[in-house]
Design an enzyme around this catalytic site. Structure first.
Site, PDB file in Angstrom:
ATOM      1  N   CYS A 232       0.820  -1.206   0.000  1.00 20.29           N
ATOM      2  CA  CYS A 232       0.000   0.000   0.000  1.00 20.29           C
ATOM      3  C   CYS A 232       0.861   1.266   0.000  1.00 20.29           C
ATOM      4  O   CYS A 232       1.420   1.611  -1.032  1.00 20.29           O
ATOM      5  CB  CYS A 232      -0.994  -0.023   1.164  1.00 20.29           C
ATOM      6  SG  CYS A 232      -2.302   1.201   1.001  1.00 20.29           S
TER       7      CYS A 232
ATOM      8  N   GLU B  25      -0.307  -8.262   5.345  1.00 20.03           N
ATOM      9  CA  GLU B  25       0.091  -8.291   6.758  1.00 20.03           C
ATOM     10  C   GLU B  25      -1.111  -8.281   7.689  1.00 20.03           C
ATOM     11  O   GLU B  25      -0.997  -8.613   8.860  1.00 20.03           O
ATOM     12  CB  GLU B  25       1.045  -7.130   7.068  1.00 20.03           C
ATOM     13  CG  GLU B  25       0.424  -5.731   7.096  1.00 20.03           C
ATOM     14  CD  GLU B  25       0.284  -5.080   5.718  1.00 20.03           C
ATOM     15  OE1 GLU B  25       0.449  -5.781   4.699  1.00 20.03           O
ATOM     16  OE2 GLU B  25      -0.003  -3.862   5.679  1.00 20.03           O
TER      17      GLU B  25
ATOM     18  N   HIS C  75      -2.970  -5.309   1.715  1.00 18.59           N
ATOM     19  CA  HIS C  75      -2.248  -5.496   2.980  1.00 18.59           C
ATOM     20  C   HIS C  75      -2.239  -6.959   3.414  1.00 18.59           C
ATOM     21  O   HIS C  75      -3.010  -7.336   4.299  1.00 18.59           O
ATOM     22  CB  HIS C  75      -2.929  -4.688   4.086  1.00 18.59           C
ATOM     23  CG  HIS C  75      -2.881  -3.213   3.903  1.00 18.59           C
ATOM     24  ND1 HIS C  75      -1.805  -2.450   4.278  1.00 18.59           N
ATOM     25  CD2 HIS C  75      -3.783  -2.349   3.384  1.00 18.59           C
ATOM     26  CE1 HIS C  75      -2.041  -1.183   4.002  1.00 18.59           C
ATOM     27  NE2 HIS C  75      -3.245  -1.088   3.457  1.00 18.59           N
TER      28      HIS C  75
END
Lengths: 220, 310
Positions: free
Chosen positions: A84, A185, A183
Site C-alpha cells: 500500500c 500483513e 495489505h
C-alpha cells in the site's frame, strides 16, 4: 551444503502497520528488526516498506536521514517489499500525489494514490497472484493505490477482478522488488511475505556464492 | 505482545468478508494510522500546514476544543462546506466529529466522504443514554474512553478505533495519562484472570463477555488505541507513546500555539522517535509558546468533557 544464514528483514518503522509486518517476517523464520535510522539499515538483507500514510513516511524518512541510504541500498539490489503506502514509496512515478511528495523509488511503475477512492470505498476481495500456490489471496484494500502503468521490466503478479476497477494492476515484481496495493500483513495469510523472504534468501545465497567463489559448499 | 490482525487469523472457520464497510477495512484503516499524529484543523489552510508537517490525518471541526471552552454554547458537527473544503485541500485522510448519539450528523459526514468519524465528547452530546450504532455505517468510527469497560462498550457498538479521552482543550496531559493508564492496566489485569473470573470481569466492566475474553487472549484491545485530550508538546506525545498509545491526536495544542507549523512537525518527529530523548530534546528547542492551558483541577464538573459518554 552450508547452513543458510537466517535472513534479517528490516521493517521501515517511521509510521504505519509495522508490527504486523514484523510478525509476518518472524512467522516465516526470518529475523525482523525495525529501521528508523540510517545505521539500522546496514545490517538488513531485505527491507519492508509498510502500510501507512505515504506522505508522512516520506517526510520522516527525509528528516531522519534514512531516505538517501535506503534509495542507494535499493538501487544497489537490496530486496524490498512495499504494501500500500510501501508500493507508493517504491514507485518511480506518482499520480494523485502532492507535487512535492517524497518517495524512495526503484520500481519502474506509475502508481495512482487513493486510486479506488476514499475510506468508504475501501474493500476486501480475492486476488489471484501469478506463481503463488494455494489459490487467490484474500486482499484488504484501504484507500489503496493501483499501478496505472508498468515498465517493460516489471512483472504483473495480480489484478483486480470485477467491479469498476476490473483489470487494474495491484501486485507487481521487478527483480528483487515486490509491491502490493493491498495489505497481506493484516490477514494472517503469509504467502506474499513468504515470496519476499524467498527472494531475500536467494539474494543472500547469490551474494554468498559470489564472495565464496569456488569454495562455496565446502564450509561445514 | 500478542499479534492482532484486521481479519483475525485466530478465528478459524470465519469466512473472510468481502466488499466495502467490513470490520477488516474499518479496523485496518486505523492500523495504517499507527505511529502517526492526527491534528485538529478548522480551515483548509490549517489542513495544508498539518499535511506539510507530516500529519497522518486531519480532524475537521468548526472550533478547536479550547475555543469551544472559551466561547461556550452548543458545539455541533461542522458546516459541510468547511468539511468539503478540507477534503479538497489535502491528500491525507480527513476525519470529522459527530455529537455523541447524533446518528444523522454521522450519516451526513459519511455522505460527504470523510474517512473516519469521531463520535466525540468534545461536542455537546445529542443523546444522554445511547451512542451511535456504529456497525451500521460504511465509514469507520473512533470513540473516546476513560477506562477499559468504556472502550469495550464502544467497540461492541462498532467503534473501529479507540482513543483516550483526556480533557480536550486544556493543554494539560494529566487526564490523558490517567485514562491511558486505566485502559492499559485494565487490559493487563484481564490477562491474569482465569475463564471463570473473566465472566465476573465482564459483568464489572459492563462489557460483552466475548470482547473481554478476546482482550484477555490478545493482551491488547482488538482495535488500535490512540491518545487524545491535552497533548501540547513533543514530550507529551512521546510520553503517551511510552505509556502504550499507538498514535496521537493533537487538538488545540498546535494551532493555539505560537508556531503551529514547527510545533506540528516536532510532535510528529517526537511520536516516531518516542523512545529517543535526544530526538525529543532536539525538536523541542525554540518551539515558541505552547498553548497556555488550564489546570484541570480548577474545572467545574459541568465543564469536564471526559464525563460525557456512557
Amino acid at each position: 551444503m552450508p547452513e543458510a544464514r537466517v535472513p534479517v528483514i528490516g521493517v521501515l518503522a517511521l509510521q504505519g502497520d509495522v508490527r504486523e509486518h514484523l510478525a509476518a517476517a518472524r512467522a516465516l523464520g526470518a529475523t525482523a528488526l525495525t529501521v528508523r535510522r540510517p545505521q539500522e539499515l546496514a545490517g538488513v538483507d531485505g527491507v519492508v516498506l509498510p502500510g501507512g500514510e505515504s506522505t508522512t513516511i516520506g517526510k520522516l524518512a527525509a528528516r531522519s536521514g534514512v531516505l538517501e541510504p535506503l534509495r542507494a541500498a535499493i538501487a544497489g539490489g537490496l530486496p524490498a517489499y512495499g504494501s500500500c503506502a510501501g508500493m507508493i514509496l517504491l514507485a518511480d512515478r506518482l499520480l494523485g500525489a502532492p507535487p512535492d511528495q517524497v518517495t524512495v523509488g526503484g520500481l519502474d511503475v506509475t502508481v495512482r494514490r487513493n486510486a479506488f477512492g476514499r475510506q468508504v470505498d475501501s474493500f476486501e476481495s480475492e486476488v489471484a497472484l501469478e506463481g503463488l500456490p494455494g489459490g487467490p489471496v484474500h486482499a484488504v484494500f484501504i484507500r489503496a493505490p493501483w499501478v496505472e502503468q508498468a515498465g517493460p521490466g516489471v512483472q504483473v503478479l495480480g489484478r483486480v477482478v470485477g467491479g469498476e476497477a476490473d483489470g487494474r494492476i495491484v501486485a507487481v515484481r521487478q527483480g528483487n522488488l515486490v509491491a502490493t496495493s493491498f495489505h497481506p500483513e493484516l490477514t494472517g495469510d503469509r504467502r506474499v511475505h513468504a515470496l519476499f523472504v524467498d527472494i531475500v534468501r536467494r539474494h543472500l545465497d547469490q551474494k554468498a556464492g559470489v564472495s565464496a567463489g569456488y569454495e562455496r559448499g565446502t564450509e561445514p | 505482545m500478542a499479534e492482532h490482525s484486521a481479519t483475525d487469523p485466530q478465528t478459524p472457520g470465519t469466512p473472510a468478508a468481502t466488499g466495502t464497510g467490513t470490520e477488516g477495512v474499518k479496523r485496518g484503516m486505523a492500523e495504517q494510522l499507527k505511529g502517526g499524529v492526527i491534528m485538529d484543523v478548522v480551515t483548509p489552510e490549517q489542513a495544508k500546514i498539518a499535511e506539510d508537517a507530516g500529519a497522518v490525518a486531519v480532524m475537521a471541526l468548526e472550533r478547536v476544543p479550547a475555543d469551544i471552552r472559551a466561547q461556550g454554547g452548543i458545539a455541533r458537527m461542522s458546516d459541510p462546506d468547511m468539511v468539503q473544503g478540507i477534503i479538497d485541500a489535502v491528500s491525507i485522510p480527513v476525519m470529522a466529529k459527530a455529537r455523541i448519539g447524533h446518528f444523522v450528523e454521522a450519516q451526513v459526514l459519511q455522505s460527504l466522504g470523510v474517512d473516519y468519524i469521531d463520535e466525540s465528547e468534545v461536542l455537546t452530546p445529542a443523546d444522554e443514554a445511547h451512542h451511535i450504532a456504529k456497525s451500521e455505517f460504511t465509514v469507520p468510527f473512533v470513540c473516546g474512553a476513560t477506562e477499559l469497560g468504556e472502550a469495550l462498550r464502544r467497540i461492541a457498538e462498532g467503534a473501529a478505533m479507540i482513543r483516550s479521552k483526556g480533557e480536550a482543550g486544556t493543554g494539560n496531559v494529566v487526564e490523558a495519562v490517567r485514562h491511558m493508564r486505566a485502559i492499559r492496566a485494565g487490559i493487563r489485569r484481564l490477562g491474569t484472570l482465569d475463564e471463570t473470573e473473566l465472566f465476573v470481569a465482564a459483568k464489572e466492566l459492563r462489557a460483552p463477555y466475548p470482547l473481554v475474553a478476546e482482550v484477555a487472549r490478545l493482551g491488547k484491545l482488538p482495535v488500535v488505541l490512540f491518545t487524545a485530550g491535552g497533548i501540547a508538546t513533543p514530550a507529551d506525545a512521546a510520553m503517551m507513546m511510552q505509556l502504550g498509545a499507538e498514535g496521537v491526536f493533537v487538538g488545540s495544542g498546535i494551532f493555539k500555539s505560537g508556531n503551529p507549523a514547527q510545533r506540528a512537525a516536532a510532535i510528529v518527529q517526537a511520536t516516531t522517535f518516542f523512545d529517543d530523548p535526544a530526538v525529543i530534546a532536539k525538536v523541542s528547542r525554540g518551539l515558541g509558546e505552547a498553548m497556555v492551558g488550564i489546570n484541570v483541577a480548577t474545572l467545574p464538573d459541568g465543564e469536564r468533557y471526559a464525563t460525557r459518554g456512557w
